[in-house]
Structure formats: structure tokens, C-alpha cells
Design a protein around this motif. Structure first.
Motif, mmCIF file in Angstrom:
data_model
loop_
_atom_site.group_PDB
_atom_site.id
_atom_site.type_symbol
_atom_site.label_atom_id
_atom_site.label_comp_id
_atom_site.label_asym_id
_atom_site.label_seq_id
_atom_site.Cartn_x
_atom_site.Cartn_y
_atom_site.Cartn_z
ATOM 1 N N UNK A 85 9.727 5.018 4.978
ATOM 2 C CA UNK A 85 10.720 5.675 5.384
ATOM 3 C C UNK A 85 10.187 7.120 3.262
ATOM 4 N N UNK A 86 10.848 7.771 3.422
ATOM 5 C CA UNK A 86 10.813 8.823 2.251
ATOM 6 C C UNK A 86 12.381 9.189 1.357
ATOM 7 N N UNK A 101 7.844 7.641 -1.544
ATOM 8 C CA UNK A 101 8.355 7.047 0.114
ATOM 9 C C UNK A 101 7.037 6.195 0.089
ATOM 10 N N UNK A 102 6.912 5.183 1.218
ATOM 11 C CA UNK A 102 6.693 4.242 2.193
ATOM 12 C C UNK A 102 5.914 4.530 2.965
ATOM 13 N N UNK A 119 3.231 10.141 0.207
ATOM 14 C CA UNK A 119 3.810 8.272 0.203
ATOM 15 C C UNK A 119 2.351 7.766 0.702
ATOM 16 N N UNK A 120 3.056 6.174 -0.380
ATOM 17 C CA UNK A 120 1.532 4.939 -0.351
ATOM 18 C C UNK A 120 2.048 4.513 0.494
ATOM 19 N N UNK A 121 0.317 3.987 1.063
ATOM 20 C CA UNK A 121 0.616 3.102 2.371
ATOM 21 C C UNK A 121 1.882 1.785 2.969
ATOM 22 N N UNK A 122 1.616 1.188 3.785
ATOM 23 C CA UNK A 122 2.632 0.560 3.188
ATOM 24 C C UNK A 122 3.754 -0.397 4.508
ATOM 25 N N UNK A 123 4.199 -0.451 4.908
ATOM 26 C CA UNK A 123 5.417 -0.920 6.033
ATOM 27 C C UNK A 123 6.683 -1.852 4.691
#
Ligand SMILES: [Mn+2]
Length: 195
Positions: A85-86, A101-102, A119-123
Motif C-alpha cells: 500500500x501507499x 508506502x510499503x 516505498x519501503x520493502x515489505x508486505x
């Protein structure tokens, strides 16, 4: 206060509205505009159900600060397949845009500048990552565009001089017409600032 024009466009891979794992939220309240684009992993009915959960969470919590929203959404989506999401919040008095954002949502500001917000990495809901907030200023004539990874990432907007001239609705739908990859749900939020 700046005038804005915004639109959310989304298309499921299958063509069925209730099989789209991408969703967008936009809320204007007082002198602020909050927009968020969410892409639930995978697609189809199961992804759609998680997208609805995320959408509801965002509509109930959009007033929190962006980092809190992402952390809250992470907790809220635990046990699901997860999402990227952002989020953006724009102050319509001074043009200050906050972003967090991720994962793989593309967020750009186009005008005379061509800025990409990373964004940063991740879920979200699955692999925790510490969200960061970034701030920049929008100027009259800027267009904010968020796209999910069902939309081509590398776009030379100079090749499409007419694209940014339409309404937010036209721009968002043209973005999907022109750049949807055709192998995933696709979505786009367009916000024109200071029109
Ligand atoms: Mn996707």
C-alpha cells in the motif's frame, strides 16, 4: 485552499468487479485530502475479500498519522495473504504532501518535475517492516499518480504529451488503457492539485 480533482480507477484481471484485489480510498475532510492505494497479493475473489477489509480499515482510520495507519493495517491484515500500500495526505492550504508506502505501489508527482516516492520493502499483514514518512510540497499544476504493479512501471510521460491534460478521471482511465500489463489486477489514483 487549493482546488483538487481526483479519481480512482481499478480493473480486475478477470473483468469482474468483485474479483479485484486492488482498491483505492480517497477522503477529503476539512483542508486535507487522504488517498491510499492497496494491492492485495494475488487476485480473484480471495484477494477482493482482503481488499474490502483494508478499505474499511482505511476509511475508519484515515485521520491517524500515516505511520500509525500502516502499522495498524499491518496488525489488521495479519492472517490474510497480505498487501502492499501507499498512503498520501495532502494539506490543501500549503500543498504539503506526506507519503508512506510499503511494497510495490508506484507513486509519482508529475509536472515540470518528475518525482518518484520510494516505498519501503515489505508486505503489510505478513512481513513487518518499519514504515517511513516522506514529505514534499505540491505546486499548482502538479499531478500525483499512484499505480499498482499491474501497471507498467517505466513510462516516459514525454511520449504521451496529451495524457496529463485531461481530468483526473480521464488520466486514470487512460493510464490503465495504455499501461495495464494484462497479467494482474490494475489500478490507478490520479490527483490533480491546484487546477
Ligand atoms: Mn498486483
Amino acid at each position: 485552499m487549493a482546488k483538487i480533482d481526483f479519481h480512482i480507477a481499478k480493473r480486475s484481471l478477470t473483468g469482474w468487479e468483485d474479483e479485484c484485489g486492488d482498491t483505492g480510498v480517497a477522503v477529503v475532510s476539512d483542508d486535507q485530502c487522504f488517498v491510499a492505494l492497496v494491492d492485495v497479493l494475488g487476485h480473484g475473489k480471495e484477494a477482493y475479500d482482503v481488499a474490502l477489509i483494508a478499505e474499511k480499515y482505511l476509511l475508519e482510520n484515515y485521520h491517524l498519522n500515516l505511520i500509525e495507519i500502516i502499522k495498524g493495517l499491518h496488525e489488521h491484515l495479519k492472517g490474510t495473504r497480505g498487501a502492499v500500500a501507499a498512503l498520501c495526505r495532502i494539506n490543501l492550504n500549503d500543498g504539503v504532501l506526506l507519503y508512506s508506502g510499503i511494497g510495490n505501489i508506484n507513486t509519482r508527482v508529475l509536472s515540470s518535475r518528475n518525482l518518484i516516492l520510494m516505498p519501503r520493502d515489505g508486505i503489510i499483514g505478513y512481513m513487518s517492516s518499519s514504515p517511513k514518512e516522506r514529505q514534499l510540497k505540491l505546486y499548482s499544476g502538479d499531478t500525483l499518480i499512484l499505480t499498482s504493479d499491474g501497471v507498467k512501471e517505466h513510462i516516459n510521460f514525454g511520449d504521451y504529451p496529451e495524457l496529463l491534460k485531461g481530468s483526473a478521471n480521464e488520466i486514470a482511465n487512460n493510464m490503465l488503457d495504455l499501461f495495464s500489463k494484462g497479467n494482474d489486477d490494475s489500478s490507478c489514483i490520479v490527483l490533480r492539485y491546484g487546477i
